[in-house]
Write an enzyme that holds these catalytic residues in place. Structure first.
Site, PDB file in Angstrom:
ATOM      1  N   SER A 104       0.666  -1.117  -0.070  1.00 13.95           N
ATOM      2  CA  SER A 104      -0.034  -0.110  -0.171  1.00 13.95           C
ATOM      3  C   SER A 104       0.842   1.045  -0.104  1.00 13.95           C
ATOM      4  O   SER A 104       2.062   1.324   0.555  1.00 13.95           O
ATOM      5  CB  SER A 104      -1.018   0.100   1.275  1.00 13.95           C
ATOM      6  OG  SER A 104      -1.437   1.268   1.438  1.00 13.95           O
ATOM      7  N   TYR A 128      -1.950  -0.782  10.786  1.00 12.64           N
ATOM      8  CA  TYR A 128      -2.120  -1.349   9.500  1.00 12.64           C
ATOM      9  C   TYR A 128      -0.893  -1.012   8.702  1.00 12.64           C
ATOM     10  O   TYR A 128      -0.255  -1.902   7.933  1.00 12.64           O
ATOM     11  CB  TYR A 128      -3.197  -0.662   9.120  1.00 12.64           C
ATOM     12  CG  TYR A 128      -3.601  -0.738   7.420  1.00 12.64           C
ATOM     13  CD1 TYR A 128      -3.512  -1.959   6.803  1.00 12.64           C
ATOM     14  CD2 TYR A 128      -3.323   0.410   6.615  1.00 12.64           C
ATOM     15  CE1 TYR A 128      -3.556  -2.134   5.511  1.00 12.64           C
ATOM     16  CE2 TYR A 128      -3.467   0.350   5.282  1.00 12.64           C
ATOM     17  CZ  TYR A 128      -3.232  -0.930   4.609  1.00 12.64           C
ATOM     18  OH  TYR A 128      -3.521  -1.144   3.164  1.00 12.64           O
ATOM     19  N   LYS A 132       1.955  -3.705   6.809  1.00 12.26           N
ATOM     20  CA  LYS A 132       2.399  -3.862   5.382  1.00 12.26           C
ATOM     21  C   LYS A 132       3.936  -3.698   5.302  1.00 12.26           C
ATOM     22  O   LYS A 132       4.530  -4.375   4.550  1.00 12.26           O
ATOM     23  CB  LYS A 132       1.676  -2.818   4.678  1.00 12.26           C
ATOM     24  CG  LYS A 132       0.239  -2.967   4.282  1.00 12.26           C
ATOM     25  CD  LYS A 132      -0.096  -4.098   3.250  1.00 12.26           C
ATOM     26  CE  LYS A 132      -1.484  -4.704   3.430  1.00 12.26           C
ATOM     27  NZ  LYS A 132      -1.583  -5.685   2.612  1.00 12.26           N
TER      28      LYS A 132
END
Ligand code: UFG
Length: 319
Positions: A104, A128, A132
């Site tokens: 991302s 989050y 990643k």
């Protein structure tokens, strides 16, 4: 499948529905084999690898809500990082070392400059994003330790829209955090107005600027990455975006242009943690993969709206 691949889908259905598999069949390219299970289930992964001639893996099984990741940090680490480690270990055991991974643009955090190149500093601002980045690091270690690993790290910008058939799309649970699903819910009367978070950013009209990319273009980017791994025999880290920044109010205007549906909105204060502007440098995607996004913002809006209406008509109303 449309590109001629035979697919086995593994999904624990924690935020999806098995009926999607049947709806894929209605698109005319066959029905993929489906295994319900978790990417952290090593024994199941071994069984799947042992019973199919698998040559490559695309790994999408990540949780992706920023707010939720603060409340459930351990779950995000377990699912996103633990799941990726478990999958990589199973791939290693099976001798399958070709992997396309959903990363991302969140790994760029607050960018120093836009457009953002892949070489930009990496920093994250929430669990989050951290998950990643940890996955990226882990997969780079595999690549460094054993050159047989071919890993494509795909840094998605803001995927929106749905398949033009209206058969498959995103169904957020609860009130959506993301802009496009919120807009389609305003359009269908589920909310009275859109809340625009901030109009005092240093952008074209003061609202936040993002790089919205149609999910079908995004899917094609995955095929291009897979071809790259096969042909080059080495890995790549690459942005998947359009390279064009679009503000919140520009997206609202495009939605109305594409669908004829007006979107009432109110300006609210900035949302904590949001950046002013985030869009991709796309040179590497073009030079290395021969891929660029092609669908315009109006197609993203029209397809998101078609999906909203067909999914509602099918009684598939949002939770
Ligand atoms: N916005 C609104 N109103 C809303 C929702 C969003 O004004 O109801 C604005 C935001 O302030 C932002 C823009 O619309 O300016 C886009 O917001 P999204 O939530 O749709 O997307 P983000 O860029 O904030 O988040 C996305 C992904 C995250 C990822 C992040 C950084 O959804 O998973 O990009 O890469 F972490």
């Amino acid at each position: 499948m449309q590109a001629g691949w035979h697919i086995v889908v593994l999904d624990n259905l924690c935020n999806s529905e098995s009926s999607t598999i049947q709806r894929l069949g209605a698109m005319g390219h066959g029905v993929p084999e489906f295994v319900q299970g978790d990417v952290r289930d090593a024994a199941l992964l071994d069984k799947v690898f042992a019973s199919h001639p698998i040559t490559a893996v695309m790994h999408f099984a990540g949780l992706k809500a920023v707010g939720e990741s603060w409340q459930q940090a351990a779950r995000y680490l377990d699912n996103n990082v633990g799941g990726t480690a478990c999958l990589a270990a199973a791939m290693e055991r099976a001798g399958v070392r070709r992997l396309v991974f959903s990363s991302s643009a969140t790994v760029y955090g607050q960018p120093d400059a836009v457009p953002i190149a892949e070489s930009a500093p990496l920093r994250t601002t929430n669990p989050y994003g951290r998950s990643k980045l940890l996955c990226e690091d882990m997969l780079c270690e595999l690549r460094a330790a054993d050159s047989r690993w071919q890993v494509a790290l795909l840094r998605y910008f803001n995927p929106v829209g749905a398949h033009a058939s209206g058969l498959i799309g995103e169904k957020p649970s609860g009130i959506p955090n993301n802009l496009m699903p919120y807009i389609t819910q305003v359009a269908s009367g589920q909310h009275p107005f859109l809340r625009v978070f901030g109009d005092d950013y240093p952008t074209v009209d003061g609202t936040g600027v993002r790089d919205y990319i149609h999910v079908v273009d995004l899917a094609k980017g995955h095929l291009a990455a897979l071809r790259y791994l096969e042909q080059e025999g080495k890995g790549i880290t690459v942005n998947l975006g359009t390279g064009r920044g679009v503000s919140v109010l520009q997206l609202v205007a495009a939605f109305t242009r594409a669908t004829g549906v007006p979107i009432p909105y109110q300006i609210l204060p900035r949302r904590p943690g949001d950046v002013a502007s985030c869009y991709a440098a796309t040179d590497l995607a073009w030079d290395a993969l021969g891929w660029c996004a092609q669908l315009p913002i109006e197609a993203m809006c029209a397809d998101a709206w078609r999906w909203e209406r067909t999914s509602q008509a099918a009684g598939n109303v949002h939770d």
